[in-house]
Design an enzyme around this catalytic site. Sequence first.
Site, PDB file in Angstrom:
ATOM      1  N   LYS A  61       0.835  -1.216   0.000  1.00 53.21           N
ATOM      2  CA  LYS A  61       0.000   0.000   0.000  1.00 53.21           C
ATOM      3  C   LYS A  61       0.864   1.259   0.000  1.00 53.21           C
ATOM      4  CE  LYS A  61      -2.067  -0.839   3.961  1.00 53.21           C
ATOM      5  NZ  LYS A  61      -1.561  -2.128   4.422  1.00 53.21           N
ATOM      6  N   ARG A  97      -9.512   1.218   9.172  1.00 49.51           N
ATOM      7  CA  ARG A  97      -8.999  -0.108   9.502  1.00 49.51           C
ATOM      8  C   ARG A  97      -9.972  -0.911  10.356  1.00 49.51           C
ATOM      9  NH1 ARG A  97      -3.058   0.812   9.076  1.00 49.51           N
ATOM     10  NH2 ARG A  97      -1.898  -0.970   9.847  1.00 49.51           N
ATOM     11  N   ARG A 140       0.078  -8.671  13.680  1.00 50.91           N
ATOM     12  CA  ARG A 140      -0.571  -7.653  12.839  1.00 50.91           C
ATOM     13  C   ARG A 140      -1.426  -8.310  11.763  1.00 50.91           C
ATOM     14  NH1 ARG A 140       4.448  -4.702  10.847  1.00 50.91           N
ATOM     15  NH2 ARG A 140       3.078  -3.369   9.669  1.00 50.91           N
ATOM     16  N   ARG A 164      11.588  -1.092  10.950  1.00 50.83           N
ATOM     17  CA  ARG A 164      10.558  -0.686  11.895  1.00 50.83           C
ATOM     18  C   ARG A 164      10.496  -1.656  13.075  1.00 50.83           C
ATOM     19  NH1 ARG A 164       5.207   0.617   8.420  1.00 50.83           N
ATOM     20  NH2 ARG A 164       4.308  -0.452  10.208  1.00 50.83           N
ATOM     21  N   ARG A 199      11.784  -5.734   5.013  1.00 50.78           N
ATOM     22  CA  ARG A 199      11.491  -4.335   4.701  1.00 50.78           C
ATOM     23  C   ARG A 199      12.431  -3.392   5.464  1.00 50.78           C
ATOM     24  NH1 ARG A 199       5.427  -2.065   5.168  1.00 50.78           N
ATOM     25  NH2 ARG A 199       5.687  -2.307   7.403  1.00 50.78           N
TER      26      ARG A 199
HETATM   27  P1  AMP Z   1       0.946   0.960   9.179  1.00 47.93           P
HETATM   28  O1  AMP Z   1       2.174   1.751   8.881  1.00 47.93           O
HETATM   29  O2  AMP Z   1      -0.241   1.372   8.361  1.00 47.93           O
HETATM   30  O3  AMP Z   1       1.198  -0.532   9.155  1.00 47.93           O
HETATM   31  O4  AMP Z   1       0.549   1.318  10.701  1.00 47.93           O
HETATM   32  C1  AMP Z   1       1.437   1.069  11.779  1.00 47.93           C
HETATM   33  C2  AMP Z   1       0.664   1.010  13.079  1.00 47.93           C
HETATM   34  O5  AMP Z   1      -0.002   2.270  13.305  1.00 47.93           O
HETATM   35  C3  AMP Z   1      -0.457  -0.022  13.128  1.00 47.93           C
HETATM   36  O6  AMP Z   1       0.017  -1.323  13.462  1.00 47.93           O
HETATM   37  C4  AMP Z   1      -1.355   0.567  14.205  1.00 47.93           C
HETATM   38  O7  AMP Z   1      -0.806   0.371  15.510  1.00 47.93           O
HETATM   39  C5  AMP Z   1      -1.282   2.061  13.909  1.00 47.93           C
HETATM   40  N1  AMP Z   1      -2.330   2.479  12.935  1.00 47.93           N
HETATM   41  C6  AMP Z   1      -2.147   3.008  11.677  1.00 47.93           C
HETATM   42  N2  AMP Z   1      -3.321   3.278  11.085  1.00 47.93           N
HETATM   43  C7  AMP Z   1      -4.280   2.929  11.983  1.00 47.93           C
HETATM   44  C8  AMP Z   1      -5.712   2.947  11.962  1.00 47.93           C
HETATM   45  N3  AMP Z   1      -6.403   3.381  10.880  1.00 47.93           N
HETATM   46  N4  AMP Z   1      -6.370   2.490  13.060  1.00 47.93           N
HETATM   47  C9  AMP Z   1      -5.704   2.063  14.152  1.00 47.93           C
HETATM   48  N5  AMP Z   1      -4.364   1.997  14.241  1.00 47.93           N
HETATM   49  C10 AMP Z   1      -3.647   2.424  13.166  1.00 47.93           C
END
Ligand code: AMP
Length: 224
Positions: free
Chosen positions: A13, A88, A171, A160, A127
């Site tokens: 994404k 999400r 996750r 990360r 990554r």
């Molecule tokens: P990502 O980079 O999109 O994988 O997001 C990293 C982390 O940020 C996720 O594992 C969540 O802890 C938090 N996060 C990001 N977007 C959301 C969302 N829309 N709702 C809840 N937590 C989020």
Amino acid sequence: MRIILFGSPGVGKGTQAKILSSKLHIPHISTGDILRKAVLERTPLGIQAEQSMTNGELVSDEIMAAIIEDKLHCKECKSGFILDGFPRTEAQAVDFDKLLKKLKIPDMYLVAISANEEELVQRLTNRRACNVCHNIFNYNEIKNRTKCPSCGAENSFYQRDDDTEEVIRRRLEIYKSTTKPVLDYYEKKGKVIPINGVAPVEEVTKNIIDAIEERTGKKITISA
Ligand code: AMP
């Protein structure tokens, strides 16, 4: 154009959002990036979100709704935007619909990118990101480099905290249980555009653009 890029962690994404944002000149809104920046800067939002993020769990719907409302008011978002990582949960999707109505933003499509689980675990454990330009790389692409291939920064690669195998599996589980209902929600509204994410990056980008054009019946203007 207004789209949600949707799919499990590691499906591409972020990579696709960055490419589409630069080709279409519309902002890329990554809720993960917004939260990581807040954690790094030790803002009240970052301090609140940090524990959930480190554990691979979701940040509360209330916090996410406030972040998105704030973002969508920016004037760059008037001509369109690409959402990456939001909504999400089903509650976020329902609140988001209300926000779109309030801001008089037309309904949007959800581009659902898919890949099998082992491919995702592989991609995520390999990554790496640049802490200056935030571009994403596979470890094998950069293991013999000290400079970022995108922005030239020295020694800027990092992994990360939530890209370890244990947290990745959690996750993916959370994605299946909490985030999948979002897909069902948009499917019921006839707004889902499915895309296979297991293909070279440029091919996935082309497939996304072609599929959106086909679905909307509108030609998308692209710059190189
Ligand atoms: P990502 O980079 O999109 O994988 O997001 C990293 C982390 O940020 C996720 O594992 C969540 O802890 C938090 N996060 C990001 N977007 C959301 C969302 N829309 N709702 C809840 N937590 C989020």
